[in-house]
Design a protein around this motif. Structure first.
Motif, PDB file in Angstrom:
ATOM      1  N   GLU A 149      -1.236  -1.864  -9.628  1.00 27.55           N
ATOM      2  CA  GLU A 149      -0.773  -2.349  -8.328  1.00 27.55           C
ATOM      3  C   GLU A 149      -1.914  -2.422  -7.314  1.00 27.55           C
ATOM      4  O   GLU A 149      -1.960  -3.329  -6.486  1.00 27.55           O
ATOM      5  CB  GLU A 149       0.345  -1.447  -7.805  1.00 27.55           C
ATOM      6  CG  GLU A 149       1.659  -1.604  -8.532  1.00 27.55           C
ATOM      7  CD  GLU A 149       2.200  -3.028  -8.446  1.00 27.55           C
ATOM      8  OE1 GLU A 149       2.179  -3.606  -7.337  1.00 27.55           O
ATOM      9  OE2 GLU A 149       2.618  -3.565  -9.481  1.00 27.55           O
ATOM     10  N   ARG A 150      -2.811  -1.462  -7.396  1.00 26.00           N
ATOM     11  CA  ARG A 150      -3.960  -1.487  -6.486  1.00 26.00           C
ATOM     12  C   ARG A 150      -4.829  -2.713  -6.763  1.00 26.00           C
ATOM     13  O   ARG A 150      -5.341  -3.352  -5.831  1.00 26.00           O
ATOM     14  CB  ARG A 150      -4.777  -0.203  -6.626  1.00 26.00           C
ATOM     15  CG  ARG A 150      -5.931  -0.142  -5.619  1.00 26.00           C
ATOM     16  CD  ARG A 150      -6.674   1.180  -5.677  1.00 26.00           C
ATOM     17  NE  ARG A 150      -5.896   2.250  -5.059  1.00 26.00           N
ATOM     18  CZ  ARG A 150      -5.385   3.284  -5.699  1.00 26.00           C
ATOM     19  NH1 ARG A 150      -5.559   3.399  -7.006  1.00 26.00           N
ATOM     20  NH2 ARG A 150      -4.723   4.214  -5.049  1.00 26.00           N
ATOM     21  N   ARG A 162       0.832  -1.209   0.000  1.00 26.48           N
ATOM     22  CA  ARG A 162       0.000   0.000   0.000  1.00 26.48           C
ATOM     23  C   ARG A 162       0.868   1.262   0.000  1.00 26.48           C
ATOM     24  O   ARG A 162       0.560   2.230  -0.702  1.00 26.48           O
ATOM     25  CB  ARG A 162      -0.934  -0.014   1.210  1.00 26.48           C
ATOM     26  CG  ARG A 162      -1.965   1.090   1.173  1.00 26.48           C
ATOM     27  CD  ARG A 162      -3.015   0.893   2.253  1.00 26.48           C
ATOM     28  NE  ARG A 162      -4.015   1.940   2.193  1.00 26.48           N
ATOM     29  CZ  ARG A 162      -5.051   1.946   1.366  1.00 26.48           C
ATOM     30  NH1 ARG A 162      -5.241   0.947   0.519  1.00 26.48           N
ATOM     31  NH2 ARG A 162      -5.911   2.936   1.366  1.00 26.48           N
ATOM     32  N   GLU A 195       0.378   2.827 -13.281  1.00 30.08           N
ATOM     33  CA  GLU A 195       1.036   1.809 -12.441  1.00 30.08           C
ATOM     34  C   GLU A 195       0.265   1.624 -11.133  1.00 30.08           C
ATOM     35  O   GLU A 195       0.109   0.499 -10.640  1.00 30.08           O
ATOM     36  CB  GLU A 195       2.475   2.226 -12.150  1.00 30.08           C
ATOM     37  CG  GLU A 195       3.402   2.154 -13.341  1.00 30.08           C
ATOM     38  CD  GLU A 195       4.771   2.692 -13.007  1.00 30.08           C
ATOM     39  OE1 GLU A 195       5.769   2.117 -13.491  1.00 30.08           O
ATOM     40  OE2 GLU A 195       4.857   3.684 -12.252  1.00 30.08           O
ATOM     41  N   LYS A 196      -0.194   2.727 -10.595  1.00 27.97           N
ATOM     42  CA  LYS A 196      -0.945   2.667  -9.336  1.00 27.97           C
ATOM     43  C   LYS A 196      -2.229   1.850  -9.504  1.00 27.97           C
ATOM     44  O   LYS A 196      -2.604   1.069  -8.622  1.00 27.97           O
ATOM     45  CB  LYS A 196      -1.273   4.086  -8.882  1.00 27.97           C
ATOM     46  CG  LYS A 196      -1.852   4.172  -7.480  1.00 27.97           C
ATOM     47  CD  LYS A 196      -2.100   5.623  -7.073  1.00 27.97           C
ATOM     48  CE  LYS A 196      -0.779   6.367  -6.944  1.00 27.97           C
ATOM     49  NZ  LYS A 196      -0.983   7.751  -6.443  1.00 27.97           N
ATOM     50  N   LYS A 197      -2.896   2.023 -10.633  1.00 26.10           N
ATOM     51  CA  LYS A 197      -4.124   1.283 -10.906  1.00 26.10           C
ATOM     52  C   LYS A 197      -3.859  -0.218 -10.942  1.00 26.10           C
ATOM     53  O   LYS A 197      -4.595  -1.011 -10.347  1.00 26.10           O
ATOM     54  CB  LYS A 197      -4.719   1.744 -12.225  1.00 26.10           C
ATOM     55  CG  LYS A 197      -6.045   1.085 -12.578  1.00 26.10           C
ATOM     56  CD  LYS A 197      -6.601   1.644 -13.878  1.00 26.10           C
ATOM     57  CE  LYS A 197      -7.917   0.983 -14.239  1.00 26.10           C
ATOM     58  NZ  LYS A 197      -8.467   1.509 -15.523  1.00 26.10           N
ATOM     59  N   PHE A 205       2.234   2.516  -3.399  1.00 25.42           N
ATOM     60  CA  PHE A 205       1.373   3.213  -4.351  1.00 25.42           C
ATOM     61  C   PHE A 205       1.779   4.672  -4.536  1.00 25.42           C
ATOM     62  O   PHE A 205       1.639   5.239  -5.622  1.00 25.42           O
ATOM     63  CB  PHE A 205      -0.095   3.184  -3.885  1.00 25.42           C
ATOM     64  CG  PHE A 205      -0.706   1.808  -3.856  1.00 25.42           C
ATOM     65  CD1 PHE A 205      -0.122   0.740  -4.519  1.00 25.42           C
ATOM     66  CD2 PHE A 205      -1.880   1.577  -3.156  1.00 25.42           C
ATOM     67  CE1 PHE A 205      -0.694  -0.528  -4.493  1.00 25.42           C
ATOM     68  CE2 PHE A 205      -2.463   0.318  -3.124  1.00 25.42           C
ATOM     69  CZ  PHE A 205      -1.867  -0.739  -3.791  1.00 25.42           C
ATOM     70  N   VAL A 206       2.275   5.277  -3.474  1.00 27.73           N
ATOM     71  CA  VAL A 206       2.567   6.710  -3.491  1.00 27.73           C
ATOM     72  C   VAL A 206       3.602   7.069  -4.565  1.00 27.73           C
ATOM     73  O   VAL A 206       3.542   8.139  -5.175  1.00 27.73           O
ATOM     74  CB  VAL A 206       3.075   7.148  -2.100  1.00 27.73           C
ATOM     75  CG1 VAL A 206       3.414   8.646  -2.101  1.00 27.73           C
ATOM     76  CG2 VAL A 206       2.028   6.838  -1.040  1.00 27.73           C
ATOM     77  N   LYS A 207       4.544   6.185  -4.826  1.00 30.79           N
ATOM     78  CA  LYS A 207       5.648   6.475  -5.731  1.00 30.79           C
ATOM     79  C   LYS A 207       5.342   6.120  -7.186  1.00 30.79           C
ATOM     80  O   LYS A 207       6.195   6.305  -8.051  1.00 30.79           O
ATOM     81  CB  LYS A 207       6.889   5.696  -5.278  1.00 30.79           C
ATOM     82  CG  LYS A 207       7.292   5.967  -3.838  1.00 30.79           C
ATOM     83  CD  LYS A 207       8.444   5.065  -3.427  1.00 30.79           C
ATOM     84  CE  LYS A 207       8.813   5.279  -1.968  1.00 30.79           C
ATOM     85  NZ  LYS A 207       9.920   4.372  -1.550  1.00 30.79           N
ATOM     86  N   LEU A 208       4.166   5.616  -7.460  1.00 25.30           N
ATOM     87  CA  LEU A 208       3.860   5.122  -8.799  1.00 25.30           C
ATOM     88  C   LEU A 208       3.081   6.138  -9.619  1.00 25.30           C
ATOM     89  O   LEU A 208       2.415   7.034  -9.078  1.00 25.30           O
ATOM     90  CB  LEU A 208       3.056   3.824  -8.698  1.00 25.30           C
ATOM     91  CG  LEU A 208       3.727   2.658  -7.962  1.00 25.30           C
ATOM     92  CD1 LEU A 208       2.769   1.488  -7.864  1.00 25.30           C
ATOM     93  CD2 LEU A 208       5.017   2.234  -8.648  1.00 25.30           C
ATOM     94  N   SER A 209       3.136   5.951 -10.933  1.00 27.67           N
ATOM     95  CA  SER A 209       2.312   6.761 -11.828  1.00 27.67           C
ATOM     96  C   SER A 209       0.852   6.314 -11.722  1.00 27.67           C
ATOM     97  O   SER A 209       0.545   5.291 -11.108  1.00 27.67           O
ATOM     98  CB  SER A 209       2.794   6.592 -13.274  1.00 27.67           C
ATOM     99  OG  SER A 209       2.553   5.252 -13.712  1.00 27.67           O
ATOM    100  N   VAL A 210      -0.031   7.070 -12.349  1.00 24.88           N
ATOM    101  CA  VAL A 210      -1.457   6.762 -12.269  1.00 24.88           C
ATOM    102  C   VAL A 210      -1.759   5.370 -12.810  1.00 24.88           C
ATOM    103  O   VAL A 210      -2.491   4.586 -12.195  1.00 24.88           O
ATOM    104  CB  VAL A 210      -2.282   7.821 -13.042  1.00 24.88           C
ATOM    105  CG1 VAL A 210      -3.751   7.427 -13.079  1.00 24.88           C
ATOM    106  CG2 VAL A 210      -2.123   9.186 -12.404  1.00 24.88           C
TER     107      VAL A 210
END
Length: 279
Positions: A116-117, A102, A112-114, A105-110
């Motif tokens: 990984e989430r 969790r 990538e974040k999607k 997530f802060v360090k990822l692009s939009v």
């Protein structure tokens, strides 16, 4: 999961029948009464349980349920449980892994974040399904049927919502170490174990309850649902006092137990709870 599903549908009907002890007196210990007892106290009668209660009598069967030996499950069932992540990995390890995912997530692009989430939620869902499957397998195949009934009952009484935060990673441990060991024991021990478990601390927000920043959620539910009941006569002042009493218990992801008492967060001032002074 596939192994567990196969076991559920194709395994033979139950555990081996234990040797029958001497019969004890029980009024009207007819087959009809025995069947009613099995269907009421257990998760339903099967061939082996009915054979045991027929040989030993209802009184002895009930005694064996009230004071059970460690449950021996059929080998394929135990193997399915042993393969689960919730069995192979300590809850501290699982919780830390989820927390690290969790935070990443802060360090990822939009985009990538999607992705990984989605992976994060899928991992939590697998743990939640393992917890459900393990409980179902035990309910079906454990000889300690009253223990299984009461574990289910107390899991519902002290319920937590698995889809809040990371609770799907914690519910298995909540059942295994907060509920199950006390399912046939003292209510006080059970209440204390659920109060301190990280699953309850997160679900009803007592992890955020500290001196100067009081959160009443758990205190209110503790009185209304877990113990006294909504019509017990307590007041809002009692809820506030109990919330202050409960300050200091919070999460400890770095430690070995995931929760601990922080004295610096506790409200040490005088409180009056249900008319009694408490520090």
């Amino acid at each position: 999961m596939r192994r567990a599903t196969i076991v559920l549908f194709f395994l033979a009907s139950s555990c081996a029948t234990p040797p029958a002890p001497p019969r004890l007196d029980w009024p009207d210990d007819s087959p009809r009464v025995q069947m009613q007892l099995l269907n009421r106290v257990a998760w339903g009668a099967n061939r082996s349980s009915f054979q045991f209660i027929s040989d030993a009598g209802s009184a002895h069967w009930l005694q064996s349920q009230l004071h059970p030996a460690p449950a021996r499950l059929p080998a394929p069932v135990q193997a399915a449980i042993d393969e689960m992540s919730i069995s192979r990995r300590p809850v501290v390890e699982l919780a830390r892994e989820m927390a690290e995912k969790r935070r990443a997530f802060v360090k990822l692009s939009v985009e990538e974040k999607k992705a990984e989430r989605k992976a994060y939620q899928e991992a939590l869902t697998r743990l939640g399904r393992e917890t459900q499957t393990r409980m179902l397998l035990r309910a079906l195949y454990s000889p300690n049927q009253l223990e299984e009934q009461m574990t289910w009952f107390w899991m519902n009484h002290f319920s937590v919502f698995q889809f809040k935060g990371p609770l799907r990673a914690l519910v298995a441990d909540y059942e295994e170490h907060a509920i199950r060991p006390h399912a046939l024991g003292r209510f006080r021990d059970l209440l204390g174990a659920t109060t301190r478990h990280p699953a309850m601390l997160i679900y009803l927000d007592n992890a955020r309850n500290s001196a100067g920043r009081i959160n009443e959620n758990y205190a209110r539910e503790l009185m209304e649902l877990h113990t006294l009941g909504v019509d017990a006569g307590y007041t809002q002042r009692d809820v506030e006092a109990l919330a202050r009493i409960l300050t200091g218990w919070s999460l400890d992801i770095v430690g070995d137990g995931l929760s601990r008492f922080y004295p610096r967060r506790h409200d040490f001032s005088q409180k009056i709870l249900l008319g009694e002074p408490i520090k």
